[in-house]
Write an enzyme that holds these catalytic residues in place. Structure first.
Site, PDB file in Angstrom:
ATOM      1  N   CYS A 153       0.789  -1.054   0.028  1.00 29.46           N
ATOM      2  CA  CYS A 153       0.094   0.008  -0.033  1.00 29.46           C
ATOM      3  C   CYS A 153       0.987   1.128   0.154  1.00 29.46           C
ATOM      4  O   CYS A 153       0.437   2.255  -0.350  1.00 29.46           O
ATOM      5  CB  CYS A 153      -0.988   0.210   1.246  1.00 29.46           C
ATOM      6  SG  CYS A 153      -0.103  -0.189   2.611  1.00 29.46           S
TER       7      CYS A 153
ATOM      8  N   CYS B 248      -2.530  -2.998   8.427  1.00 26.37           N
ATOM      9  CA  CYS B 248      -2.207  -1.763   8.825  1.00 26.37           C
ATOM     10  C   CYS B 248      -1.712  -1.872  10.454  1.00 26.37           C
ATOM     11  O   CYS B 248      -0.647  -1.185  10.595  1.00 26.37           O
ATOM     12  CB  CYS B 248      -3.525  -0.897   8.842  1.00 26.37           C
ATOM     13  SG  CYS B 248      -4.314  -0.824   7.342  1.00 26.37           S
TER      14      CYS B 248
HETATM   15 FE1  FES Z   1      -1.597   0.050   4.232  1.00 25.09          FE
HETATM   16 FE2  FES Z   1      -3.406   0.889   6.066  1.00 25.09          FE
HETATM   17  S1  FES Z   1      -3.829   0.674   3.911  1.00 25.09           S
HETATM   18  S2  FES Z   1      -1.261   0.708   6.377  1.00 25.09           S
END
Ligand code: FES
Length: 124
Positions: free
Chosen positions: A35, A104
């Site tokens: 991400c 996360c």
């Molecule tokens: Fe990657 Fe939250 S979407 S840390």
């Protein structure tokens, strides 16, 4: 829509301990290549305890809430106690995270542990 617990929303809206410690005793940075989110923790150590913990998080709302919770849980703990803090405990303290947001929470305690390892590697 109830993707996030109230605790997550509350920490996201009012994150605690945001910022940088300029003369930090230890710094730990982790990132998630998928991400692209990044988290940096700064610690101040006094008498083997975490005297101050701050963070800078470039990431999603869950990552910010996780950072805030980790900093709050870690402050005042001894280094050994803080090393035992797990990502699962942080997610639990936040009232859980949606399954697609569990990664996360994996950044939080890892970044803190890295900051402690960084401090220890300096041999203080
Ligand atoms: Fe990657 Fe939250 S979407 S840390």
């Amino acid at each position: 829509m109830a993707f996030y617990s109230e605790k997550v929303m509350e920490h996201f809206a009012n994150p605690r301990n945001v910022g940088e410690i300029k003369d930090a005793d230890g710094v730990g940075e982790v990132g998630n290549p998928v991400c692209g989110d990044m988290m940096t923790f700064y610690i101040k150590v006094k008498d083997d305890k975490l005297d101050d913990v701050k963070f800078k998080t470039f990431g999603c709302g869950a990552a910010i809430a996780v950072s805030s919770m980790v900093a709050e849980m870690a402050k005042g703990k001894t280094l050994d106690e803080a090393m035992l803090l797990t990502n699962a405990q942080v997610a639990e303290a936040l009232g859980g995270l949606p399954p697609n947001k569990m990664h996360c929470s994996n950044l939080g305690a890892d970044a803190l542990h890295k900051a402690i390892e960084n401090y220890k590697s300096k041999g203080k």
